[in-house]
Design a protein around this motif. Sequence first.
Motif, PDB file in Angstrom:
ATOM      1  N   GLY A   5       0.804  -1.227   0.000  1.00 11.46           N
ATOM      2  CA  GLY A   5       0.000   0.000   0.000  1.00 11.46           C
ATOM      3  C   GLY A   5       0.837   1.276   0.000  1.00 11.46           C
ATOM      4  N   ALA A   6       0.251   2.300  -0.609  1.00 16.66           N
ATOM      5  CA  ALA A   6       0.945   3.577  -0.760  1.00 16.66           C
ATOM      6  C   ALA A   6       1.244   4.229   0.590  1.00 16.66           C
ATOM      7  N   ASN A   7       0.439   3.916   1.600  1.00 13.79           N
ATOM      8  CA  ASN A   7       0.676   4.535   2.920  1.00 13.79           C
ATOM      9  C   ASN A   7       1.980   4.035   3.555  1.00 13.79           C
ATOM     10  N   LYS A   8       2.556   2.965   3.005  1.00  8.10           N
ATOM     11  CA  LYS A   8       3.828   2.465   3.547  1.00  8.10           C
ATOM     12  C   LYS A   8       5.036   2.927   2.719  1.00  8.10           C
ATOM     13  N   ALA A   9       4.762   3.590   1.587  1.00  2.84           N
ATOM     14  CA  ALA A   9       5.853   3.872   0.635  1.00  2.84           C
ATOM     15  C   ALA A   9       6.975   4.706   1.248  1.00  2.84           C
ATOM     16  N   GLU A  10       6.629   5.735   1.999  1.00  3.48           N
ATOM     17  CA  GLU A  10       7.676   6.599   2.559  1.00  3.48           C
ATOM     18  C   GLU A  10       8.484   5.855   3.628  1.00  3.48           C
ATOM     19  N   ALA A  11       7.822   5.069   4.469  1.00  2.24           N
ATOM     20  CA  ALA A  11       8.546   4.309   5.497  1.00  2.24           C
ATOM     21  C   ALA A  11       9.486   3.294   4.828  1.00  2.24           C
ATOM     22  N   VAL A  12       9.018   2.665   3.766  1.00  4.68           N
ATOM     23  CA  VAL A  12       9.846   1.688   3.038  1.00  4.68           C
ATOM     24  C   VAL A  12      11.061   2.395   2.431  1.00  4.68           C
ATOM     25  N   ARG A  13      10.810   3.544   1.802  1.00  4.85           N
ATOM     26  CA  ARG A  13      11.931   4.285   1.199  1.00  4.85           C
ATOM     27  C   ARG A  13      12.965   4.646   2.257  1.00  4.85           C
ATOM     28  N   ALA A  14      12.476   5.194   3.367  1.00  8.08           N
ATOM     29  CA  ALA A  14      13.401   5.641   4.410  1.00  8.08           C
ATOM     30  C   ALA A  14      14.148   4.458   5.036  1.00  8.08           C
ATOM     31  N   ALA A  15      13.443   3.336   5.214  1.00  8.16           N
ATOM     32  CA  ALA A  15      14.089   2.176   5.843  1.00  8.16           C
ATOM     33  C   ALA A  15      15.187   1.606   4.947  1.00  8.16           C
ATOM     34  N   LEU A  16      14.939   1.619   3.624  1.00  3.37           N
ATOM     35  CA  LEU A  16      15.907   1.012   2.714  1.00  3.37           C
ATOM     36  C   LEU A  16      16.996   1.992   2.287  1.00  3.37           C
ATOM     37  N   LEU A  17      16.605   3.237   2.062  1.00  2.00           N
ATOM     38  CA  LEU A  17      17.543   4.171   1.432  1.00  2.00           C
ATOM     39  C   LEU A  17      17.931   5.346   2.328  1.00  2.00           C
ATOM     40  N   GLY A  18      17.243   5.497   3.438  1.00  2.67           N
ATOM     41  CA  GLY A  18      17.532   6.634   4.314  1.00  2.67           C
ATOM     42  C   GLY A  18      18.641   6.314   5.296  1.00  2.67           C
ATOM     43  N   LYS A  19      18.754   7.203   6.291  1.00  3.74           N
ATOM     44  CA  LYS A  19      19.793   7.043   7.314  1.00  3.74           C
ATOM     45  C   LYS A  19      19.500   5.843   8.218  1.00  3.74           C
ATOM     46  N   HIS A  20      20.528   5.223   8.716  1.00 10.27           N
ATOM     47  CA  HIS A  20      20.384   4.180   9.744  1.00 10.27           C
ATOM     48  C   HIS A  20      20.181   4.898  11.065  1.00 10.27           C
ATOM     49  N   THR A  21      18.910   4.957  11.505  1.00 13.08           N
ATOM     50  CA  THR A  21      18.617   5.755  12.699  1.00 13.08           C
ATOM     51  C   THR A  21      17.424   5.183  13.468  1.00 13.08           C
ATOM     52  N   PRO A  22      17.482   5.232  14.811  1.00 18.67           N
ATOM     53  CA  PRO A  22      16.323   4.764  15.583  1.00 18.67           C
ATOM     54  C   PRO A  22      15.084   5.635  15.384  1.00 18.67           C
ATOM     55  N   GLU A  23      15.268   6.802  14.740  1.00 24.37           N
ATOM     56  CA  GLU A  23      14.094   7.630  14.408  1.00 24.37           C
ATOM     57  C   GLU A  23      13.249   6.938  13.334  1.00 24.37           C
ATOM     58  N   LEU A  24      13.857   5.986  12.633  1.00 26.13           N
ATOM     59  CA  LEU A  24      13.132   5.178  11.640  1.00 26.13           C
ATOM     60  C   LEU A  24      13.500   3.717  11.955  1.00 26.13           C
ATOM     61  N   PRO A  25      12.778   3.123  12.927  1.00 24.50           N
ATOM     62  CA  PRO A  25      13.219   1.841  13.469  1.00 24.50           C
ATOM     63  C   PRO A  25      13.561   0.760  12.429  1.00 24.50           C
ATOM     64  N   ALA A  26      12.762   0.684  11.343  1.00 29.11           N
ATOM     65  CA  ALA A  26      13.024  -0.381  10.359  1.00 29.11           C
ATOM     66  C   ALA A  26      14.353  -0.191   9.631  1.00 29.11           C
ATOM     67  N   SER A  27      14.982   0.981   9.773  1.00 29.93           N
ATOM     68  CA  SER A  27      16.297   1.170   9.131  1.00 29.93           C
ATOM     69  C   SER A  27      17.355   0.299   9.790  1.00 29.93           C
ATOM     70  N   CYS A  28      17.046  -0.267  10.959  1.00 26.17           N
ATOM     71  CA  CYS A  28      17.992  -1.209  11.591  1.00 26.17           C
ATOM     72  C   CYS A  28      18.306  -2.353  10.639  1.00 26.17           C
ATOM     73  N   LEU A  29      17.333  -2.685   9.765  1.00 25.26           N
ATOM     74  CA  LEU A  29      17.495  -3.855   8.889  1.00 25.26           C
ATOM     75  C   LEU A  29      18.601  -3.652   7.856  1.00 25.26           C
ATOM     76  N   GLN A  30      19.015  -2.391   7.666  1.00 24.60           N
ATOM     77  CA  GLN A  30      20.149  -2.139   6.749  1.00 24.60           C
ATOM     78  C   GLN A  30      21.381  -2.916   7.218  1.00 24.60           C
ATOM     79  N   ARG A  31      21.429  -3.205   8.515  1.00 24.98           N
ATOM     80  CA  ARG A  31      22.621  -3.885   9.053  1.00 24.98           C
ATOM     81  C   ARG A  31      22.360  -5.350   9.400  1.00 24.98           C
ATOM     82  N   HIS A  32      21.237  -5.883   8.942  1.00 26.44           N
ATOM     83  CA  HIS A  32      20.977  -7.304   9.206  1.00 26.44           C
ATOM     84  C   HIS A  32      21.545  -8.131   8.052  1.00 26.44           C
ATOM     85  N   PRO A  33      22.173  -9.263   8.368  1.00 31.32           N
ATOM     86  CA  PRO A  33      22.835 -10.033   7.311  1.00 31.32           C
ATOM     87  C   PRO A  33      21.912 -10.812   6.365  1.00 31.32           C
TER      88      PRO A  33
END
Length: 247
Positions: A203-231
Amino acid sequence: MASRLSLKVVPDYEALSQEAFEKIKRFATLHPQAVYGLATGSTPERLYQLLRTYIKESGKLSLTQATSFNLDEYSKLDPKHPLSYHTFMWENLFFEAPFKSSHIPNGMAEDLVQECLNYDLLIKQSGGIKLQILGIGENGHIGFNEPSETWSEGTYVADLHPSTISANARFFGGDQSKVPTQAITMGIGSIMAAKQILIMASGANKAEAVRAALLGKHTPELPASCLQRHPNVTWLLDKEAASLIRD
Ligand code: PGA
């Protein structure tokens, strides 16, 4: 450590659910005694329906040797309440697809801090989560790990973010005052400890969170960005959820 990120975009919610179902079916066949981390919410509903129907009707798959741990549960909501995550899991999966043992935090425990410690101990004693299923909130939360200044570690009592209360009010007849304000949740550290993660968004309501989690900063302000460092993470997105990361 070698890292594996896989990202698949499919047309819609049905295709996303089918894809997740096939992945779990393969995994469960190879690892009948696996320990799963399970999520609630709208996103995995169809996946659970496919899984329980297949288990019930085909006789080819069973989870009765496997173990599950749910990510979270509202605090101060009776497990028998129709909107508790206990009820959700029973109605959406467990009644037709039972596990050897299934664990969900007890949000009614007298000592919630002790309940969190016990939950972490149980996960540890199980040998740890092999496959964690996740959804993502509009604000980038996973479980009830809300945007924050620091990364959480093990299971803890979280305050729900106002945007989560507002998003979840749809389940409570649209009445925000009925949504619990706290929950027990596995922390980011617990989620990151899973061997493999499957995160789904539709859904479109998740698009910004998905973008930030995958391409944004690794930050607890966007919790799913933690996954950038998962193997070992698989992102499964429908077109709308992927709309801000595509050309
Ligand atoms: P949803 O919730 O699956 O109901 O969209 C996801 C989440 O908030 O983690």
